[in-house]
Design an enzyme around this catalytic site. Sequence first.
Site, PDB file in Angstrom:
ATOM      1  CE1 TYR A  22      -3.912  -2.153   0.462  1.00  0.00           C
ATOM      2  CE2 TYR A  22      -2.722  -3.132   2.290  1.00  0.00           C
ATOM      3  CZ  TYR A  22      -3.773  -3.155   1.404  1.00  0.00           C
ATOM      4  OH  TYR A  22      -4.687  -4.169   1.462  1.00  0.00           O
ATOM      5  CG  HIS A  27      -7.012   5.014   1.057  1.00  0.00           C
ATOM      6  ND1 HIS A  27      -7.742   6.191   1.073  1.00  0.00           N
ATOM      7  CD2 HIS A  27      -7.874   4.055   1.503  1.00  0.00           C
ATOM      8  CE1 HIS A  27      -8.975   5.947   1.501  1.00  0.00           C
ATOM      9  NE2 HIS A  27      -9.072   4.673   1.773  1.00  0.00           N
ATOM     10  CG  PHE A  74      -5.586  -2.587   7.554  1.00  0.00           C
ATOM     11  CD1 PHE A  74      -5.040  -2.538   6.273  1.00  0.00           C
ATOM     12  CD2 PHE A  74      -5.186  -3.609   8.401  1.00  0.00           C
ATOM     13  CE1 PHE A  74      -4.131  -3.493   5.846  1.00  0.00           C
ATOM     14  CE2 PHE A  74      -4.277  -4.572   7.978  1.00  0.00           C
ATOM     15  CZ  PHE A  74      -3.750  -4.507   6.697  1.00  0.00           C
ATOM     16  CG  ASN A  76     -12.108   1.817   6.196  1.00  0.00           C
ATOM     17  OD1 ASN A  76     -11.638   2.849   5.737  1.00  0.00           O
ATOM     18  ND2 ASN A  76     -12.712   0.921   5.442  1.00  0.00           N
TER      19      ASN A  76
END
Length: 195
Positions: A22, A27, A74, A76
């Site tokens: 990632y 993001h 993570f 969220n």
Amino acid sequence: IMLYNRLHMKLILAQGNPGPEYALSRHNIGFMALDYLRDKQKLVDFQPKSKFQALISELSAGNNKIILAKPTTFYNETGRSARAIADFYKIATNDILLIHDELALDFGTIRVRSSGSDAGNKGVRSLTSHLGPDFWRIRIGINNPLTEHIDNADFVLSRLSEQEKKALTDSILPEVCSLIKSFIDGDIEPSSRQI
């Protein structure tokens, strides 16, 4: 313990997802901002702190001690990490700054707000559910013409283009660092600018 009573504690928390897969995704612009700050300030590298569910570095400025945090929860679920750090160091919500990507803003737009809604951002929703809405945020726009052709979830997890990476390094992240300094100095104000 007396040390923390004399120092003014602040928290700068970035949104992102842990793991190398990632690292260069849209993001993770928040993480990139803190990495950029670490490199510019020659800070100690981020270290895992399991009780905070985050990678932590620190910065001192005057009588301010600033915790820099990249949650490992993570994206969220970042509110869990923020709450743990804020509780441990007794940091008031108006001494918390969140840095995150913003799909509702065009790439190169940087917006500063002192509170507000989550605008559909699940990471910000997690923070407001754990902290309430009254923390500072720097929102970094990521929207570009690709969003018309790609599902939002796929878009935010896709990698930045070479052109976008260059713009981040050359102009966007330096501007974010200038805003971080304003936050640390206590003179940050709501604003919006296109870089």
